[in-house]
Scaffold this motif. Structure first.
Motif, PDB file in Angstrom:
ATOM      1  N   MET A 100      52.523 -40.482 -69.937  1.00  0.00           N
ATOM      2  CA  MET A 100      52.349 -39.560 -71.054  1.00  0.00           C
ATOM      3  C   MET A 100      50.869 -39.295 -71.201  1.00  0.00           C
ATOM      4  O   MET A 100      50.186 -39.917 -70.624  1.00  0.00           O
ATOM      5  N   LEU A 101      50.587 -38.069 -71.742  1.00  0.00           N
ATOM      6  CA  LEU A 101      49.387 -37.485 -71.805  1.00  0.00           C
ATOM      7  C   LEU A 101      49.034 -37.048 -73.408  1.00  0.00           C
ATOM      8  O   LEU A 101      49.815 -36.153 -73.676  1.00  0.00           O
ATOM      9  N   VAL A 115      55.510 -36.315 -69.471  1.00  0.00           N
ATOM     10  CA  VAL A 115      55.477 -36.918 -67.850  1.00  0.00           C
ATOM     11  C   VAL A 115      54.332 -36.045 -67.290  1.00  0.00           C
ATOM     12  O   VAL A 115      54.354 -34.902 -67.090  1.00  0.00           O
ATOM     13  N   CYS A 116      53.197 -36.895 -67.115  1.00  0.00           N
ATOM     14  CA  CYS A 116      52.063 -36.409 -66.336  1.00  0.00           C
ATOM     15  C   CYS A 116      51.019 -37.185 -65.745  1.00  0.00           C
ATOM     16  O   CYS A 116      50.744 -38.173 -66.229  1.00  0.00           O
ATOM     17  N   GLU A 117      50.930 -37.349 -64.464  1.00  0.00           N
ATOM     18  CA  GLU A 117      50.262 -37.947 -63.842  1.00  0.00           C
ATOM     19  C   GLU A 117      48.953 -37.398 -63.097  1.00  0.00           C
ATOM     20  O   GLU A 117      48.187 -38.011 -62.535  1.00  0.00           O
ATOM     21  N   LYS A 118      48.929 -36.232 -63.267  1.00  0.00           N
ATOM     22  CA  LYS A 118      47.728 -35.411 -62.724  1.00  0.00           C
ATOM     23  C   LYS A 118      46.905 -34.802 -63.899  1.00  0.00           C
ATOM     24  O   LYS A 118      47.699 -33.772 -64.551  1.00  0.00           O
ATOM     25  N   PHE A 128      46.200 -30.007 -67.028  1.00  0.00           N
ATOM     26  CA  PHE A 128      46.968 -31.112 -66.586  1.00  0.00           C
ATOM     27  C   PHE A 128      48.296 -30.474 -65.998  1.00  0.00           C
ATOM     28  O   PHE A 128      48.679 -29.492 -66.481  1.00  0.00           O
ATOM     29  N   TYR A 129      49.073 -31.334 -65.057  1.00  0.00           N
ATOM     30  CA  TYR A 129      50.418 -30.955 -64.714  1.00  0.00           C
ATOM     31  C   TYR A 129      51.531 -31.277 -65.492  1.00  0.00           C
ATOM     32  O   TYR A 129      51.743 -32.643 -65.415  1.00  0.00           O
ATOM     33  N   ASP A 130      52.226 -30.714 -66.029  1.00  0.00           N
ATOM     34  CA  ASP A 130      53.680 -30.910 -66.875  1.00  0.00           C
ATOM     35  C   ASP A 130      54.523 -31.219 -65.716  1.00  0.00           C
ATOM     36  O   ASP A 130      55.228 -30.176 -65.187  1.00  0.00           O
ATOM     37  N   GLN A 131      54.814 -32.381 -65.463  1.00  0.00           N
ATOM     38  CA  GLN A 131      55.962 -32.670 -64.377  1.00  0.00           C
ATOM     39  C   GLN A 131      57.232 -32.517 -64.792  1.00  0.00           C
ATOM     40  O   GLN A 131      58.301 -32.167 -63.844  1.00  0.00           O
TER      41      GLN A 131
END
Length: 362
Positions: A100-101, A115-118, A128-131
């Motif tokens: 999470m971010l 959900v965010c890994e980037k 940020f990229y919202d997956q």
């Protein structure tokens, strides 16, 4: 050649916290102390699992996995559980527990994506990229805005962040910047190289022209790509195609000399480099200064500071272009927290140097 862009500078809706010197240590009986300006304060009874200092806030995970933020004289608990992925910038706290971010900004704690890994961040900006939604967003001044969208794919190819700026190529090969919250199309073709700092992006365009975006203007510096370059606040230092070392500072280019620095690093307002005879130089607020006739070891940079070990094994510090006198007896460890020099002088005993002040732990 200078190309002006139509740019509306957005005023912050609320004032940023004033930069305050922060550092921390644990004393000989395990009590956790914070340096807040000119005072040392005990903020916990136990050794923390981790801590990080920013320019306007301080964050730590305590021994019981409670996560705290200290800012403007107040300590606030904002989360529980083990958090290893957190980052403190000049103004923001970025947390990424369990993919999470979250962001903490001027007293407000906000989830940005489930959900965010980037993600990438600067002093005051975060992209940020919202997956879950397949959207790239950016956060600036308390607001989240859409940046790029791509159904089933990542719409951003590569990206860098500076203090107030994000620069990136998208999947349509457009080169864009986000500066002070505004999305700007710089090029209709992708940039081959680019680096960013607070108000500045230096880049090589698709046809190998070297350009600098600075405070809303684009400077066309050279029709050839540089052999080497770094970017700092209002500064781009580079070696051009003729091997001449040059420094762009706030719209002006300084021709230094014909050489390629073997050491070239920058952070915020501080640029450090080795000259043609390997001497250590700094460039700070438009002025060049030679510090040593060799390139020393242990160089550390702060936003306005440089520290290093000289040829007599002494710690030397320059802050805001002024030498700071450091007592060099029994030094065991040297750290630089933004512009606060933390020197370990014994078992859990420290001296802190900043703004011509010296704070000694009791």
């Amino acid at each position: 050649m200078i190309r002006k862009l139509l740019l509306t500078l957005l005023l912050l809706s609320s004032l940023r916290a004033v930069s305050q010197p922060y550092s921390a240590y644990v004393n000989d009986i395990g009590l956790f102390f914070l340096l807040d300006g000119e005072s040392l304060k005990q903020i916990d009874f136990y050794f923390p699992q981790s801590f990080k200092a920013g320019a306007s806030l301080f964050a730590y995970l305590d021994n019981n996995q409670n996560f705290f933020v200290y800012q403007n004289g107040e300590k606030k608990k904002i989360a529980e559980g083990f958090i290893s992925d957190y980052f403190v910038t000049r103004h923001l706290l970025v947390l990424s527990p369990n993919r999470m971010l979250f962001v903490y900004d001027r007293g407000n704690f906000k989830q940005l994506a489930p959900v965010c890994e980037k993600y990438i961040y600067g002093d005051s900006i975060l992209a940020f990229y919202d997956q879950q939604r397949y959207i790239y967003n950016y956060y600036w001044d308390g607001e989240v805005k859409k940046m790029e969208e791509g159904i089933g794919f990542d719409p951003v190819v590569n990206m860098v962040a500076g203090g107030n700026v994000i620069a990136y190529n998208n999947t349509f090969n457009n080169f864009r910047v986000i500066y002070r919250g505004e999305l700007i199309d710089l090029e209709s073709t992708k940039a081959q190289q680019f680096k960013a700092a607070v108000n500045t992006v230096a880049y090589v365009d698709f046809t190998n022209n070297f350009k600098i975006f600075h405070k809303g203007s684009v400077y066309e510096v050279s029709p050839f790509p540089p052999k080497k370059f770094v970017v700092a606040n209002d500064i781009v230092a580079f070696v051009d195609n003729t091997n001449q070392f040059k420094i762009f500072y706030d719209g002006e280019i300084f021709d230094i000399a014909f050489f390629t620095p073997t050491y070239l690093e920058s952070r915020d307002n501080m640029l450090a480099f080795s000259d043609a005879t390997n001497g250590l130089n700094i460039f700070y607020m438009g002025k060049q200064r030679r510090l040593e006739n060799f390139t020393p070891s242990g160089i550390k940079l702060g936003p306005n500071s440089i520290s290093y070990i000289d040829n007599l094994n002494r710690v030397q510090v320059v802050t805001k272009n002024k030498n700071v006198e450091v007592a060099n007896d029994n030094i065991e460890l040297v750290e630089l927290d933004f512009d606060v020099l933390k020197v370990k002088i014994g078992f859990n005993a420290y001296k802190f140097y900043f703004d011509e002040k010296v704070i000694v732990t009791p």
